[in-house]
Write a protein that holds these residues in place. Structure first.
Motif, PDB file in Angstrom:
ATOM      1  N   GLU A 116       6.158   2.700  -9.142  1.00 52.15           N
ATOM      2  CA  GLU A 116       5.343   2.933  -7.960  1.00 52.15           C
ATOM      3  C   GLU A 116       5.594   4.309  -7.360  1.00 52.15           C
ATOM      4  O   GLU A 116       4.667   4.961  -6.874  1.00 52.15           O
ATOM      5  CB  GLU A 116       5.620   1.842  -6.923  1.00 52.15           C
ATOM      6  CG  GLU A 116       4.920   2.048  -5.591  1.00 52.15           C
ATOM      7  CD  GLU A 116       3.400   2.230  -5.720  1.00 52.15           C
ATOM      8  OE1 GLU A 116       2.826   2.941  -4.877  1.00 52.15           O
ATOM      9  OE2 GLU A 116       2.807   1.676  -6.672  1.00 52.15           O
ATOM     10  N   ILE A 117       6.835   4.776  -7.395  1.00 50.99           N
ATOM     11  CA  ILE A 117       7.151   6.086  -6.815  1.00 50.99           C
ATOM     12  C   ILE A 117       6.415   7.196  -7.554  1.00 50.99           C
ATOM     13  O   ILE A 117       5.855   8.111  -6.944  1.00 50.99           O
ATOM     14  CB  ILE A 117       8.672   6.329  -6.835  1.00 50.99           C
ATOM     15  CG1 ILE A 117       9.368   5.374  -5.872  1.00 50.99           C
ATOM     16  CG2 ILE A 117       8.999   7.776  -6.490  1.00 50.99           C
ATOM     17  CD1 ILE A 117      10.872   5.451  -5.909  1.00 50.99           C
ATOM     18  N   ALA A 177       3.657   6.866  -9.321  1.00 48.84           N
ATOM     19  CA  ALA A 177       2.232   6.709  -9.039  1.00 48.84           C
ATOM     20  C   ALA A 177       1.893   7.200  -7.632  1.00 48.84           C
ATOM     21  O   ALA A 177       0.846   7.821  -7.414  1.00 48.84           O
ATOM     22  CB  ALA A 177       1.829   5.245  -9.200  1.00 48.84           C
ATOM     23  N   ALA A 178       2.790   6.950  -6.676  1.00 49.55           N
ATOM     24  CA  ALA A 178       2.555   7.394  -5.300  1.00 49.55           C
ATOM     25  C   ALA A 178       2.530   8.908  -5.201  1.00 49.55           C
ATOM     26  O   ALA A 178       1.731   9.479  -4.453  1.00 49.55           O
ATOM     27  CB  ALA A 178       3.642   6.820  -4.386  1.00 49.55           C
ATOM     28  N   ARG A 220      -0.826  10.114  -6.167  1.00 46.60           N
ATOM     29  CA  ARG A 220      -1.832   9.819  -5.137  1.00 46.60           C
ATOM     30  C   ARG A 220      -1.734  10.797  -3.967  1.00 46.60           C
ATOM     31  O   ARG A 220      -2.745  11.174  -3.372  1.00 46.60           O
ATOM     32  CB  ARG A 220      -1.667   8.383  -4.631  1.00 46.60           C
ATOM     33  CG  ARG A 220      -2.050   7.317  -5.632  1.00 46.60           C
ATOM     34  CD  ARG A 220      -2.230   5.959  -4.959  1.00 46.60           C
ATOM     35  NE  ARG A 220      -1.025   5.518  -4.294  1.00 46.60           N
ATOM     36  CZ  ARG A 220      -0.094   4.749  -4.868  1.00 46.60           C
ATOM     37  NH1 ARG A 220      -0.246   4.361  -6.137  1.00 46.60           N
ATOM     38  NH2 ARG A 220       0.981   4.370  -4.190  1.00 46.60           N
ATOM     39  N   LEU A 221      -0.518  11.211  -3.618  1.00 47.09           N
ATOM     40  CA  LEU A 221      -0.316  12.110  -2.480  1.00 47.09           C
ATOM     41  C   LEU A 221      -0.737  13.548  -2.775  1.00 47.09           C
ATOM     42  O   LEU A 221      -1.087  14.299  -1.863  1.00 47.09           O
ATOM     43  CB  LEU A 221       1.163  12.100  -2.063  1.00 47.09           C
ATOM     44  CG  LEU A 221       1.672  10.828  -1.379  1.00 47.09           C
ATOM     45  CD1 LEU A 221       3.186  10.870  -1.246  1.00 47.09           C
ATOM     46  CD2 LEU A 221       1.025  10.670  -0.009  1.00 47.09           C
ATOM     47  N   PHE A 238      11.764   9.735  -1.107  1.00 43.85           N
ATOM     48  CA  PHE A 238      11.548   9.286  -2.480  1.00 43.85           C
ATOM     49  C   PHE A 238      12.878   8.873  -3.101  1.00 43.85           C
ATOM     50  O   PHE A 238      13.854   9.628  -3.050  1.00 43.85           O
ATOM     51  CB  PHE A 238      10.919  10.406  -3.319  1.00 43.85           C
ATOM     52  CG  PHE A 238       9.415  10.344  -3.365  1.00 43.85           C
ATOM     53  CD1 PHE A 238       8.750  10.133  -4.560  1.00 43.85           C
ATOM     54  CD2 PHE A 238       8.664  10.471  -2.204  1.00 43.85           C
ATOM     55  CE1 PHE A 238       7.365  10.069  -4.608  1.00 43.85           C
ATOM     56  CE2 PHE A 238       7.287  10.411  -2.239  1.00 43.85           C
ATOM     57  CZ  PHE A 238       6.636  10.213  -3.452  1.00 43.85           C
TER      58      PHE A 238
END
Length: 305
Positions: free
Chosen positions: A203-204, A206-207, A210-211, A258
């Motif tokens: 998830e990190i 992928a995040a 996205r950011l 993070f």
């Protein structure tokens, strides 16, 4: 149809003469003619136009590549059997791990087994799983745990955990505080380099994509160069960028918002009985030694040497 017939057919095509083909094969011209007649009767066609110069018929031209393929396959089969007599070890690895894990271990292995043939294939997770499933290789190095639903019967021998730090170019790192926020980092380097180190992105990772304002997905080599030039940031497995970090070309950063990432990889076999072959077991131990140098061993099921 036998190989002697096919070899005689191929040699006549090359020599354009029954006489010269027979001499090359160390047989009589009568034997060469007999073999071709038998082959033509079996196929139900005429293969040659016989005259002062021997040429292929249309049927002969059509059959030629198939005959040569059979001859080539037979030769490959004989070579494979000779290699088995000498000894052979075949493994497959994720591309990013071939150099750091296998190079030095292979050199040590070959010192101990100088006459043994070694085959090292590389590929992606699914390709390695398929090679193991089809028994093309005896041992594979891949991400762990394996989530491929088509290949479930894999036995882990050693599981290694490797850090996957977030890195930026040295000049970018010099402009950041010691513990930056991710927004501060993305303000300087808005492009994220997405690398598929895992079967499914954490998830990190992928995040981060996205950011970012923009992202690019690249193989490791071009991705490193992009990061070094300050044109992107990304999560890299430590083995891929260790030399760059040591040389100061890249710098690891740890944004406060993070968490650190890691990747687990494993040496796996279809059946533990494979380790009953001493040469394979020795090669696995040599690679396990490199795993311990490169990362953290979190599971080791190898019996003591």
């Amino acid at each position: 149809m036998d190989l002697d017939q096919l070899r005689t057919f191929d040699r006549i095509v090359r020599e354009q003469s029954f006489t010269r083909a027979a001499a090359y094969l160390n047989i009589t011209q009568a034997t060469a003619s007999m073999r071709i007649r038998a082959l033509e009767q079996l196929l139900g066609v005429t293969l040659f136009v016989r005259g002062r110069q021997v040429t292929l018929t249309d049927q002969g031209m059509t059959f030629l590549p198939y005959a040569r393929r059979i001859i080539g396959s037979a030769q490959e089969g004989r070579e494979a059997l000779r290699r088995v007599e000498r000894g052979r070890v075949s493994i497959a690895s994720l591309r990013t791990l071939v150099s750091p894990l296998i190079t030095e271990s292979l050199l040590r292995f070959q010192e101990k087994y100088p006459a043994v043939d070694v085959v090292v294939r590389e590929g992606r997770q699914a390709q390695i799983a398929a090679m193991l499933h089809e028994r093309e290789v005896e041992m594979g190095i891949l991400c762990w745990p394996n989530i491929d639903p088509l290949v479930v019967d894999l036995e882990p021998l050693v599981v290694m955990r490797e850090r996957v730090p977030l890195v930026v170019a040295a000049d970018v790192a010099a402009r950041l505080p010691a513990r930056p926020g991710i927004e501060e980092v993305l303000a300087l380097v808005p492009r994220v380099i997405a690398l598929r180190w895992w079967q499914a992105d954490p998830e990190i990772a992928a995040a981060l994509v996205r950011l970012a304002k923009t992202s690019v997905e690249l193989p490791t080599g071009p991705a490193r160069r992009l990061a070094i030039k300050g044109e992107g940031l990304g999560f890299f497995v430590n083995s891929a960028i260790a030399e760059d970090v040591k040389a100061g070309r890249l710098v690891e950063i740890a944004p406060v918002d993070f968490e650190p990432l890691h990747r687990d990889t494993a040496m796996v076999v279809r059946d533990l009985a494979a380790l009953e072959r001493p040469m394979l077991a020795d090669f696995v131990r040599e690679i396990a030694h490199e795993c311990a140098l490169m990362g953290e061993i979190i599971d080791n099921r190898l019996a003591p040497a």
